[in-house]
Design an enzyme around this catalytic site. Structure first.
Site, PDB file in Angstrom:
ATOM      1  N   ASP A 230      34.871 -27.927  47.210  1.00 30.93           N
ATOM      2  CA  ASP A 230      35.364 -29.344  47.127  1.00 30.93           C
ATOM      3  C   ASP A 230      34.294 -30.102  46.869  1.00 30.93           C
ATOM      4  O   ASP A 230      33.801 -30.313  45.906  1.00 30.93           O
ATOM      5  CB  ASP A 230      35.955 -29.336  48.572  1.00 30.93           C
ATOM      6  CG  ASP A 230      36.453 -30.930  48.790  1.00 30.93           C
ATOM      7  OD1 ASP A 230      37.110 -31.581  47.924  1.00 30.93           O
ATOM      8  OD2 ASP A 230      37.115 -31.268  49.921  1.00 30.93           O
TER       9      ASP A 230
ATOM     10  N   LYS B 255      36.217 -19.221  58.019  1.00 29.85           N
ATOM     11  CA  LYS B 255      37.238 -18.265  58.045  1.00 29.85           C
ATOM     12  C   LYS B 255      38.059 -18.330  56.697  1.00 29.85           C
ATOM     13  O   LYS B 255      38.949 -17.445  56.402  1.00 29.85           O
ATOM     14  CB  LYS B 255      38.182 -18.331  59.339  1.00 29.85           C
ATOM     15  CG  LYS B 255      37.503 -18.416  60.525  1.00 29.85           C
ATOM     16  CD  LYS B 255      38.637 -18.892  61.571  1.00 29.85           C
ATOM     17  CE  LYS B 255      37.673 -19.354  62.735  1.00 29.85           C
ATOM     18  NZ  LYS B 255      38.697 -20.100  63.646  1.00 29.85           N
ATOM     19  N   GLY B 256      37.974 -19.226  56.094  1.00 33.10           N
ATOM     20  CA  GLY B 256      38.741 -19.710  54.605  1.00 33.10           C
ATOM     21  C   GLY B 256      39.152 -18.666  53.747  1.00 33.10           C
ATOM     22  O   GLY B 256      40.031 -18.503  53.152  1.00 33.10           O
TER      23      GLY B 256
ATOM     24  N   LYS C 144      38.157 -27.842  43.126  1.00 29.29           N
ATOM     25  CA  LYS C 144      38.532 -29.388  43.233  1.00 29.29           C
ATOM     26  C   LYS C 144      37.247 -30.151  42.892  1.00 29.29           C
ATOM     27  O   LYS C 144      36.729 -30.792  43.394  1.00 29.29           O
ATOM     28  CB  LYS C 144      38.564 -29.729  44.909  1.00 29.29           C
ATOM     29  CG  LYS C 144      40.098 -30.029  44.989  1.00 29.29           C
ATOM     30  CD  LYS C 144      40.272 -30.831  46.440  1.00 29.29           C
ATOM     31  CE  LYS C 144      40.635 -30.171  47.450  1.00 29.29           C
ATOM     32  NZ  LYS C 144      40.733 -30.771  48.710  1.00 29.29           N
TER      33      LYS C 144
ATOM     34  N   GLU D  27      34.266 -17.520  48.319  1.00 30.13           N
ATOM     35  CA  GLU D  27      34.683 -19.027  49.159  1.00 30.13           C
ATOM     36  C   GLU D  27      36.121 -19.097  48.828  1.00 30.13           C
ATOM     37  O   GLU D  27      36.716 -18.643  47.703  1.00 30.13           O
ATOM     38  CB  GLU D  27      33.917 -19.941  48.649  1.00 30.13           C
ATOM     39  CG  GLU D  27      32.698 -20.463  49.663  1.00 30.13           C
ATOM     40  CD  GLU D  27      33.270 -21.277  50.661  1.00 30.13           C
ATOM     41  OE1 GLU D  27      34.464 -20.981  51.332  1.00 30.13           O
ATOM     42  OE2 GLU D  27      32.842 -22.332  50.996  1.00 30.13           O
ATOM     43  N   ASP D  28      36.629 -19.729  49.634  1.00 27.38           N
ATOM     44  CA  ASP D  28      38.367 -20.252  49.520  1.00 27.38           C
ATOM     45  C   ASP D  28      38.381 -21.375  48.520  1.00 27.38           C
ATOM     46  O   ASP D  28      39.052 -21.263  47.498  1.00 27.38           O
ATOM     47  CB  ASP D  28      38.878 -20.655  50.776  1.00 27.38           C
ATOM     48  CG  ASP D  28      38.203 -21.765  51.737  1.00 27.38           C
ATOM     49  OD1 ASP D  28      37.105 -21.773  51.257  1.00 27.38           O
ATOM     50  OD2 ASP D  28      38.623 -22.083  52.612  1.00 27.38           O
TER      51      ASP D  28
HETATM   52  P1  IMP Z   1      33.024 -28.667  50.818  1.00 28.59           P
HETATM   53  O1  IMP Z   1      31.797 -28.581  51.480  1.00 28.59           O
HETATM   54  O2  IMP Z   1      33.624 -30.118  50.754  1.00 28.59           O
HETATM   55  O3  IMP Z   1      32.556 -27.769  49.220  1.00 28.59           O
HETATM   56  O4  IMP Z   1      34.147 -27.764  51.542  1.00 28.59           O
HETATM   57  C1  IMP Z   1      33.916 -26.578  51.543  1.00 28.59           C
HETATM   58  C2  IMP Z   1      35.076 -25.963  52.605  1.00 28.59           C
HETATM   59  O5  IMP Z   1      35.835 -27.126  53.056  1.00 28.59           O
HETATM   60  C3  IMP Z   1      35.876 -25.043  52.140  1.00 28.59           C
HETATM   61  O6  IMP Z   1      35.432 -23.885  52.420  1.00 28.59           O
HETATM   62  C4  IMP Z   1      37.294 -25.319  53.003  1.00 28.59           C
HETATM   63  O7  IMP Z   1      37.134 -24.415  54.261  1.00 28.59           O
HETATM   64  C5  IMP Z   1      37.401 -26.552  53.372  1.00 28.59           C
HETATM   65  N1  IMP Z   1      38.123 -27.474  52.540  1.00 28.59           N
HETATM   66  C6  IMP Z   1      37.788 -28.211  51.515  1.00 28.59           C
HETATM   67  N2  IMP Z   1      38.852 -28.581  50.881  1.00 28.59           N
HETATM   68  C7  IMP Z   1      39.907 -27.997  51.630  1.00 28.59           C
HETATM   69  C8  IMP Z   1      41.513 -28.167  51.403  1.00 28.59           C
HETATM   70  O8  IMP Z   1      41.845 -28.828  50.411  1.00 28.59           O
HETATM   71  N3  IMP Z   1      42.085 -27.447  52.210  1.00 28.59           N
HETATM   72  C9  IMP Z   1      41.600 -26.760  53.207  1.00 28.59           C
HETATM   73  N4  IMP Z   1      40.156 -26.519  53.511  1.00 28.59           N
HETATM   74  C10 IMP Z   1      39.457 -27.494  52.533  1.00 28.59           C
HETATM   75 MG    MG Z   2      38.418 -24.871  56.601  1.00 31.27          MG
END
Ligand code: IMP
Ligand code: MG
Length: 172
Positions: A100, A41-42, A128, A96-97
């Site tokens: 990370d 949902k982000g 990030k 994407e929001d």
């Molecule tokens: P990844 O798989 O670690 O790249 O994370 C991706 C998803 O994790 C994003 O689409 C966000 O929904 C959530 N996410 C990662 N970092 C944050 C943060 O700092 N705040 C809130 N949601 C995050």
């Molecule tokens: Mg999230």
């Protein structure tokens, strides 16, 4: 709920950058139709501003995934809502929001690659880079941010804070 998250990116900073991204993305496709595929949902707040910053033919579609619990990625990506809009033969921009670790995006791109899409690119509001574990291509990035847990403008902590009109650092 604790105190208000400290401002990292203000409403005005976000609006300026999203307007630029909308123009850049449109310019990359000329007059051709584009499907903006929001990851639920982000991305909902970013997506709704981004499509209004793009001229010309644009469709929206949604893919729901979930990987986070609290402030840590569970490492397991689950599809919570599959795409209902036909993507075949279209230009698709995954919206994407935040990227990370990159594990979620890497999983999403893998599931989309088999769908006969004309072109597949990625727009992420936030990046990030310090925490990256999967090497994923991101074509448009709004802002690179430090390794902090952020909330607001669609990003949540356990489903709260998505309605915050700015991006703030959650300090617990
Ligand atoms: P990844 O798989 O670690 O790249 O994370 C991706 C998803 O994790 C994003 O689409 C966000 O929904 C959530 N996410 C990662 N970092 C944050 C943060 O700092 N705040 C809130 N949601 C995050
Ligand atoms: Mg999230």
């Amino acid at each position: 709920m604790s105190d208000k998250p400290r401002v990292l990116l203000s409403t005005e900073q976000i609006a300026t950058r999203v307007a630029e991204l909308g123009r850049e993305i449109r310019a990359a496709y000329g007059d051709e139709p584009v499907i903006c595929l929001g990851i639920l949902k982000g991305s909902i707040v970013f997506l709704s501003d981004l499509i209004r910053a793009m001229d010309g033919p644009v469709q929206c579609a949604f893919l729901g995934v979930s990987s986070y619990e609290g402030t840590e990625s569970s490492g397991q990506v689950r599809i919570t809502h599959d795409v209902r809009t036909p993507l075949k033969g279209h230009h698709v921009v995954v919206v994407e929001d935040i990227v990370d670790t990159g594990l979620t995006l890497s999983y999403i791109l893998k599931t989309l690659q088999v769908r006969d899409i004309k072109s597949l690119k990625v727009a992420a509001l936030l990046d990030k880079p310090a925490r990256r574990r999967a090497d994923v291509p991101v074509d448009w990035i709004g802002f690179s941010i430090p390794d902090e847990f952020v909330v607001g403008y669609g990003l949540d902590l356990d489903e709260y804070y998505r309605n915050l009109p700015y991006i703030g650092i959650y300090e617990g």
